[in-house]
Enzyme design. Structure first.
Site, PDB file in Angstrom:
ATOM      1  CG  ASP A  79     -10.352  29.037  16.073  1.00  0.00           C
ATOM      2  OD1 ASP A  79      -9.579  29.443  15.172  1.00  0.00           O
ATOM      3  OD2 ASP A  79     -11.572  28.866  15.872  1.00  0.00           O
ATOM      4  CD  GLU A 144     -11.150  29.124  10.016  1.00  0.00           C
ATOM      5  OE1 GLU A 144     -11.349  28.908   8.806  1.00  0.00           O
ATOM      6  OE2 GLU A 144     -11.046  28.195  10.846  1.00  0.00           O
TER       7      GLU A 144
END
Length: 401
Positions: A79, A144
């Site tokens: 991400d 994350e």
């Protein structure tokens, strides 16, 4: 499987690695919106010949090469943060342009570059027929940027995936990292007494109390000390938000909220940090704040699964003479005939879960630079991708020696 073969294949697949990274960059993949990039990564892993490729319950891609009795995991979060001000970008943030030895776009360094190198490493390991002591796990993890380490908390605690060693492929400029400061988030609630704005002396302003509390945090930040060996450096605290409210715009405010970002060096933990905040605010106000607490994080990921944790991310490091660090140093020297610099990250990584929370020895080695993280015009070097692909493939061999 030897040094020469690994180096030859890493070079052979250099453009392949860069092109895989370019494909990832072209797919926007903000936290909890990673479905399309995960689907693309699964196809890349299958194309690379991985023995197994699956999704975990949170949405991370988990690939496997080998069947050894021990396990080493290579981790990349896939991400990214958002673009920010588009006018500051010289090229389309999702262009994935490969030019002059650089790959351009959001996620190039932070940290899809590591993911691309991992796929190539898996291909090299598979192609060379590695059948040694280590199962090589490749995790392409989600969310994350929103909550570092939560993806690994899920893997370890819910799916019982517990490697012997972990390599974070966050950007290290192809240096070997062995820790970083932890962090936590805190909210401070302060109460006042409202009165009409025309007679402020009748009330007690939560705004003025909040201002003094903020200055107390400035003092606390100055007073914090580094760790004993000064490897991780000093902790820090910053007031990132202040909110004040009352019955109206013509009233003394009776409520205030401070949001704090606290970075924790070795030897500092959540209990210590909260007690310090309470004490410094008490010294400034003559009374303790109404409440100091650590918020929780919960968010629904793209697989419609709710998961969360408290916003606490423990400090971690491993010793310079730890077998994993030594193996990393040997791997680099074996490949490139030079010593690798050993250091630590400034920012936080999934290591807060693997090593900080669960005590699994963890190192970092990744393409790209920390300074590129979250910055406009993000890039990574194609040469770094090649170096990291070879390093990841070599590391299991060095752990066996």
């Amino acid at each position: 499987m030897d040094k020469k073969q690994i180096l030859e294949l890493a070079e052979k697949y250099r453009d392949y690695t860069a092109e895989n990274l370019s494909k990832m960059i072209k797919i926007p993949s903000y936290s909890a919106q990673e479905k399309e990039v995960c689907e693309a990564i699964m196809e890349m892993c299958k194309e690379a010949g991985f023995d197994e490729v699956r999704l975990d319950g949170l949405g991370s891609v988990v690939g496997r090469v080998g069947n050894g009795p021990k396990m080493i995991a290579f981790d990349a979060h896939i991400d990214t943060v958002e673009v920010g001000d588009p006018s500051q970008w010289k090229t389309d943030p999702f262009s994935g342009i490969i030019k002059d030895g650089l790959v351009h776009g959001r996620g190039a360094s932070d940290q899809e570059g590591g993911a691309a190198s991992m796929i190539t490493a898996g291909r090299i390991i598979k192609e060379l027929g590695y059948d040694g002591e280590y199962t090589c796990l490749f995790t392409f993890t989600v969310m994350e940027e929103d909550c570092d380490g939560m993806c690994w908390k899920y893997l370890i605690e819910e799916e019982k995936v517990v490697p012997d060693f972990v390599v974070s492929t966050e950007p290290t400029s192809c240096q070997l990292y062995r820790g970083h400061r932890g962090r936590m988030e805190m909210e401070v609630i302060i109460k006042g007494v409202s009165s009409h704005g025309s007679a402020p002396e009748r009330g007690v302003s939560a705004a003025y109390k909040a201002a003094r509390a903020a200055l107390a945090m400035e003092k606390l930040n100055a007073d914090l000390q580094p760790d004993e060996d000064n490897f991780l450096g000093k902790g820090t605290i910053v007031v990132s938000q202040i909110e004040v409210k009352g019955p109206s715009q013509c009233a003394v405010p009776d409520q205030a909220r401070l949001y704090l970002d606290r970075r924790l060096t070795w030897g500092e933990d959540a209990d210590l940090a909260i007690s310090q905040v309470k004490q410094y605010i008490k010294d400034a106000l003559g009374e303790e704040p109404e409440k100091v607490y650590m918020p929780d994080y919960t968010r629904r990921g793209y697989r419609d699964y709710d998961y969360g944790q408290e916003l606490y991310f423990p400090t971690w490091k491993i010793d310079e003479d730890h077998e994993l660090v030594v193996a990393g140093q040997k791997a680099f020297k074996e490949l490139y005939g030079a010593e690798v610099k050993t250091d630590k990250w400034t920012f936080s990584t999934n290591g807060v879960a693997t090593c900080g929370r669960h005590k699994i020895p963890t190192i970092g080695f990744g393409p790209g630079d920390e300074a590129q993280a979250h910055a406009p015009n993000e890039i990574t070097r194609v040469k770094d991708l090649e170096i990291c692909s070879a390093f990841y493939a070599m590391l299991p061999l060095m752990l066996e020696k």
